[in-house]
Design a protein around this motif. Structure first.
Motif, PDB file in Angstrom:
ATOM      1  N   SER A 127      -9.027  -6.172   6.289  1.00 30.39           N
ATOM      2  CA  SER A 127      -9.038  -6.641   7.480  1.00 30.39           C
ATOM      3  C   SER A 127      -7.745  -6.702   8.313  1.00 30.39           C
ATOM      4  O   SER A 127      -6.863  -6.791   7.329  1.00 30.39           O
ATOM      5  CB  SER A 127      -9.539  -8.089   7.308  1.00 30.39           C
ATOM      6  OG  SER A 127      -9.338  -8.933   8.230  1.00 30.39           O
ATOM      7  N   SER A 128      -7.723  -6.649   9.619  1.00 31.15           N
ATOM      8  CA  SER A 128      -6.459  -6.774  10.285  1.00 31.15           C
ATOM      9  C   SER A 128      -5.712  -8.209  10.042  1.00 31.15           C
ATOM     10  O   SER A 128      -4.608  -8.343  10.185  1.00 31.15           O
ATOM     11  CB  SER A 128      -6.638  -6.701  11.829  1.00 31.15           C
ATOM     12  OG  SER A 128      -7.582  -7.599  12.173  1.00 31.15           O
ATOM     13  N   LYS A 129      -6.506  -9.257   9.577  1.00 30.51           N
ATOM     14  CA  LYS A 129      -6.082 -10.617   9.388  1.00 30.51           C
ATOM     15  C   LYS A 129      -5.157 -10.429   8.064  1.00 30.51           C
ATOM     16  O   LYS A 129      -4.462 -11.402   7.894  1.00 30.51           O
ATOM     17  CB  LYS A 129      -7.149 -11.559   9.138  1.00 30.51           C
ATOM     18  CG  LYS A 129      -7.766 -11.830  10.501  1.00 30.51           C
ATOM     19  CD  LYS A 129      -8.941 -13.059  10.317  1.00 30.51           C
ATOM     20  CE  LYS A 129     -10.253 -12.619  11.057  1.00 30.51           C
ATOM     21  NZ  LYS A 129     -11.254 -13.507  10.495  1.00 30.51           N
ATOM     22  N   GLY A 130      -5.406  -9.492   7.270  1.00 37.59           N
ATOM     23  CA  GLY A 130      -4.751  -9.456   5.944  1.00 37.59           C
ATOM     24  C   GLY A 130      -3.436  -8.932   5.740  1.00 37.59           C
ATOM     25  O   GLY A 130      -2.872  -8.718   4.919  1.00 37.59           O
ATOM     26  N   LYS A 149      -1.095   0.190  -1.431  1.00 36.94           N
ATOM     27  CA  LYS A 149      -0.141   0.914  -2.273  1.00 36.94           C
ATOM     28  C   LYS A 149      -0.962   1.922  -3.057  1.00 36.94           C
ATOM     29  O   LYS A 149      -0.845   3.421  -3.042  1.00 36.94           O
ATOM     30  CB  LYS A 149       0.844   0.194  -2.842  1.00 36.94           C
ATOM     31  CG  LYS A 149       2.191   0.895  -3.346  1.00 36.94           C
ATOM     32  CD  LYS A 149       3.105  -0.076  -3.795  1.00 36.94           C
ATOM     33  CE  LYS A 149       4.059   0.655  -4.705  1.00 36.94           C
ATOM     34  NZ  LYS A 149       3.807   0.881  -5.878  1.00 36.94           N
ATOM     35  N   ILE A 150      -1.547   1.423  -4.045  1.00 37.34           N
ATOM     36  CA  ILE A 150      -2.371   2.051  -5.120  1.00 37.34           C
ATOM     37  C   ILE A 150      -3.511   2.862  -4.356  1.00 37.34           C
ATOM     38  O   ILE A 150      -3.499   4.217  -4.885  1.00 37.34           O
ATOM     39  CB  ILE A 150      -3.097   0.964  -5.948  1.00 37.34           C
ATOM     40  CG1 ILE A 150      -2.303   0.019  -6.483  1.00 37.34           C
ATOM     41  CG2 ILE A 150      -3.818   1.702  -7.339  1.00 37.34           C
ATOM     42  CD1 ILE A 150      -3.242  -1.175  -7.186  1.00 37.34           C
ATOM     43  N   ALA A 151      -4.029   2.578  -3.238  1.00 38.72           N
ATOM     44  CA  ALA A 151      -5.073   3.445  -2.710  1.00 38.72           C
ATOM     45  C   ALA A 151      -4.463   4.729  -2.365  1.00 38.72           C
ATOM     46  O   ALA A 151      -4.850   5.895  -2.357  1.00 38.72           O
ATOM     47  CB  ALA A 151      -5.783   2.912  -1.511  1.00 38.72           C
ATOM     48  N   LYS A 152      -3.253   4.653  -1.614  1.00 38.44           N
ATOM     49  CA  LYS A 152      -2.350   5.935  -1.156  1.00 38.44           C
ATOM     50  C   LYS A 152      -2.069   6.587  -2.654  1.00 38.44           C
ATOM     51  O   LYS A 152      -2.312   7.910  -2.331  1.00 38.44           O
ATOM     52  CB  LYS A 152      -1.150   5.357  -0.573  1.00 38.44           C
ATOM     53  CG  LYS A 152      -0.613   6.349   0.411  1.00 38.44           C
ATOM     54  CD  LYS A 152       0.512   5.688   1.115  1.00 38.44           C
ATOM     55  CE  LYS A 152       1.336   6.790   1.950  1.00 38.44           C
ATOM     56  NZ  LYS A 152       2.561   6.404   2.689  1.00 38.44           N
ATOM     57  N   GLU A 153      -1.554   5.917  -3.733  1.00 47.95           N
ATOM     58  CA  GLU A 153      -1.427   6.837  -4.644  1.00 47.95           C
ATOM     59  C   GLU A 153      -2.267   7.542  -5.225  1.00 47.95           C
ATOM     60  O   GLU A 153      -2.227   8.640  -5.888  1.00 47.95           O
ATOM     61  CB  GLU A 153      -0.517   5.798  -5.632  1.00 47.95           C
ATOM     62  CG  GLU A 153       0.976   5.434  -5.326  1.00 47.95           C
ATOM     63  CD  GLU A 153       1.254   4.240  -6.257  1.00 47.95           C
ATOM     64  OE1 GLU A 153       2.471   3.490  -5.839  1.00 47.95           O
ATOM     65  OE2 GLU A 153       0.551   3.964  -7.180  1.00 47.95           O
ATOM     66  N   SER A 154      -3.638   6.711  -5.326  1.00 48.38           N
ATOM     67  CA  SER A 154      -4.652   7.367  -6.041  1.00 48.38           C
ATOM     68  C   SER A 154      -5.636   8.109  -5.129  1.00 48.38           C
ATOM     69  O   SER A 154      -6.675   8.446  -5.557  1.00 48.38           O
ATOM     70  CB  SER A 154      -5.353   6.263  -6.584  1.00 48.38           C
ATOM     71  OG  SER A 154      -4.778   5.478  -7.415  1.00 48.38           O
ATOM     72  N   LYS A 155      -5.224   8.262  -3.875  1.00 47.58           N
ATOM     73  CA  LYS A 155      -6.091   9.070  -3.102  1.00 47.58           C
ATOM     74  C   LYS A 155      -7.346   8.490  -2.792  1.00 47.58           C
ATOM     75  O   LYS A 155      -8.415   9.294  -2.798  1.00 47.58           O
ATOM     76  CB  LYS A 155      -6.039  10.550  -3.058  1.00 47.58           C
ATOM     77  CG  LYS A 155      -4.866  11.297  -3.275  1.00 47.58           C
ATOM     78  CD  LYS A 155      -4.846  12.507  -3.291  1.00 47.58           C
ATOM     79  CE  LYS A 155      -3.256  13.172  -3.251  1.00 47.58           C
ATOM     80  NZ  LYS A 155      -3.121  14.535  -3.502  1.00 47.58           N
ATOM     81  N   ILE A 156      -7.394   7.097  -2.757  1.00 48.81           N
ATOM     82  CA  ILE A 156      -8.892   6.596  -2.398  1.00 48.81           C
ATOM     83  C   ILE A 156      -8.651   6.512  -0.905  1.00 48.81           C
ATOM     84  O   ILE A 156      -7.855   5.793  -0.268  1.00 48.81           O
ATOM     85  CB  ILE A 156      -8.771   5.283  -3.322  1.00 48.81           C
ATOM     86  CG1 ILE A 156      -8.806   5.325  -4.501  1.00 48.81           C
ATOM     87  CG2 ILE A 156      -9.726   4.288  -2.876  1.00 48.81           C
ATOM     88  CD1 ILE A 156      -8.362   3.985  -5.427  1.00 48.81           C
ATOM     89  N   LEU A 157      -9.953   6.416  -0.395  1.00 53.28           N
ATOM     90  CA  LEU A 157     -10.080   6.132   0.982  1.00 53.28           C
ATOM     91  C   LEU A 157     -10.033   4.581   1.443  1.00 53.28           C
ATOM     92  O   LEU A 157     -10.614   3.760   0.621  1.00 53.28           O
ATOM     93  CB  LEU A 157     -11.277   6.322   1.340  1.00 53.28           C
ATOM     94  CG  LEU A 157     -11.779   8.009   1.491  1.00 53.28           C
ATOM     95  CD1 LEU A 157     -13.426   8.294   2.045  1.00 53.28           C
ATOM     96  CD2 LEU A 157     -10.896   8.812   2.612  1.00 53.28           C
ATOM     97  N   ILE A 158      -8.969   4.409   2.298  1.00 49.70           N
ATOM     98  CA  ILE A 158      -9.002   3.066   2.792  1.00 49.70           C
ATOM     99  C   ILE A 158      -8.768   2.975   4.197  1.00 49.70           C
ATOM    100  O   ILE A 158      -8.472   3.897   4.951  1.00 49.70           O
ATOM    101  CB  ILE A 158      -7.609   2.471   2.126  1.00 49.70           C
ATOM    102  CG1 ILE A 158      -7.490   0.856   2.485  1.00 49.70           C
ATOM    103  CG2 ILE A 158      -6.461   3.223   2.512  1.00 49.70           C
ATOM    104  CD1 ILE A 158      -6.556   0.333   1.562  1.00 49.70           C
ATOM    105  N   GLU A 159      -9.429   1.844   4.998  1.00 50.97           N
ATOM    106  CA  GLU A 159      -9.457   1.950   6.283  1.00 50.97           C
ATOM    107  C   GLU A 159      -9.566   0.482   6.800  1.00 50.97           C
ATOM    108  O   GLU A 159     -10.221  -0.440   6.097  1.00 50.97           O
ATOM    109  CB  GLU A 159     -10.696   2.344   6.596  1.00 50.97           C
ATOM    110  CG  GLU A 159     -11.376   2.591   8.219  1.00 50.97           C
ATOM    111  CD  GLU A 159     -12.576   3.107   8.325  1.00 50.97           C
ATOM    112  OE1 GLU A 159     -12.830   4.152   7.800  1.00 50.97           O
ATOM    113  OE2 GLU A 159     -13.460   2.689   9.129  1.00 50.97           O
ATOM    114  N   GLU A 160      -8.838  -0.091   7.688  1.00 48.30           N
ATOM    115  CA  GLU A 160      -8.771  -1.141   8.488  1.00 48.30           C
ATOM    116  C   GLU A 160     -10.021  -1.138   9.460  1.00 48.30           C
ATOM    117  O   GLU A 160     -10.127  -0.476  10.042  1.00 48.30           O
ATOM    118  CB  GLU A 160      -7.412  -1.520   9.154  1.00 48.30           C
ATOM    119  CG  GLU A 160      -7.469  -2.983   9.596  1.00 48.30           C
ATOM    120  CD  GLU A 160      -6.176  -3.349  10.561  1.00 48.30           C
ATOM    121  OE1 GLU A 160      -5.226  -3.164  10.014  1.00 48.30           O
ATOM    122  OE2 GLU A 160      -6.226  -3.206  11.779  1.00 48.30           O
TER     123      GLU A 160
END
Lengths: 245, 245
Positions: free
Chosen positions: B44-47, B58-69
């Motif tokens: 969420s943009s609130k977070g 950080k972990i998502a980036k390192e582990s190539k997990i899709l992440i989206e606001e």
């Protein structure tokens, strides 16, 4: 208060002088223990086959308690479709007895509180201190979570822990603090009356302060979780302490 | 499944092949233990100020997990205003290990189940059997109540208790039954692996059957209450049994 009119009975707010039970079971507990506080009982037309409702009607008649079938009122006060009885009562204050106590410092979760109240009663601990600010024990959700156990307990609010502590100096005090030396499962026989002190669900206890004025104690747990649920901690503690009586 | 499109992600239903965590804490547990199951993480943009969210990113980036606001998605899946992260994952099955077990026969309350899962983990019991029908452990409410503990546990469904019993004959079985002779506080050292069996919140266990195939055991309690809350009973039982290991 005994002449509170139906039109003046509204969905609960903390500042009201009255509250109510939601459901047959807590209403029966209210009748059993706090009959003199009851203003009026409402029952639902859907509860006609319900054994508990028959029992409520019988006692109400014998004890001259006002009782009324009123589906509109039930719908007004309850969000659930299956509420068959509501007991409206005048709030009251109770005083702690000199005995074993549970002390909840700033409890914030009504479900947890209700479970704790019922558990305490289940182990014959009948006195609970709440250090303000804390949940409102007369909130219908707290009453429901306790299954009406609050009517069988003395529950008293204190402005500060000191106020409580000054009045019950003779109790041996145990504070549940994560970085204590003493583990609950190493507890020796407790000879005196005791007070078991628990902090808020999120923030816990002010460890420095409570270590000074009480014995710090903790429940052995794995590192896989941050902490046990508050009601679970209280349940385990009560079990262990009452075992040694 | 890894190509599940946003428009196809809907409010949870039991029959879906995916589910999701609600909130930062369970999402972090999902990442830690079941990374390979993750389809996508929404934040969420609130977070933006939230430390946990930074960690998730950080972990998502390192582990190539899709992440989206995606605030719209967060609102679609969550009823609460303060949900900062949701981890959508593919459901999986796990198998019980040969070890100590909690066996829940027809558990029906998601909050109780979540608390039980977290408590079991807190006492290093990592295997829970559910005898069907019972709650859906992947319901986001159950996951939230467990604070993500379900990702660290082996939880397996069995069609019948016999199916469970046949596979784990070597475990010493204890059934929590109100009219047992043996009290939990009289328990002697348990040498073998054990299974602690608990019935449904309302209906309990079929006492006749379970007394035949296991040792009946009960928690000492006052007559003031009908029974303890299920999660409290499980918590006290786990505490006592793991103390004797």
């Amino acid at each position: 208060m005994n002449f509170l009119k139906n039109k003046d009975i509204k969905k609960y707010k903390k500042e009201y002088e009255y509250s109510y039970t939601l459901g047959v079971f807590p209403t029966l507990e209210l009748i059993e223990k706090k009959k003199e506080q009851i203003i009026k009982i409402f029952i639902s037309s859907k509860g006609i086959e319900n054994e508990g409702i028959r029992k409520i009607e019988k006692i109400a008649k014998e004890s001259k308690i006002l009782i009324e079938e009123n589906d509109k009122m039930i719908n007004r006060l309850s969000n659930k479709n299956n509420t068959y009885a509501i007991g409206v009562f005048k709030k009251y204050r109770s005083k702690l007895e000199k005995d074993n106590h549970i002390v909840l410092v700033n409890p914030s979760d009504m479900g947890n509180f209700g479970t704790i109240a019922r558990t305490a009663l289940g182990f014959n601990i009948k006195n609970i201190a709440i250090i303000s600010p804390g949940i409102d024990i007369f909130d219908p959700r707290a009453i429901r979570a306790s299954m009406g156990a609050i009517f069988k307990l003395n529950i008293e609010y204190f402005k500060t822990f000191s106020e409580y502590n000054n009045r019950f100096q003779e109790n041996e005090k145990y504070s549940f603090i994560l970085d204590s030396e003493l583990y609950l499962d190493q507890l020796e026989r407790v000879e005196n009356k005791f007070s078991l002190i628990f902090g808020n669900e999120s923030s816990g206890l002010d460890e420095e302060y409570f270590k000074k004025i009480s014995k710090g104690i903790k429940i052995r747990q794995s590192e896989e979780i941050d902490s046990l649920n508050l009601a679970i901690s209280v349940g385990i503690a009560i079990y262990e302490f009452t075992k040694t009586i």
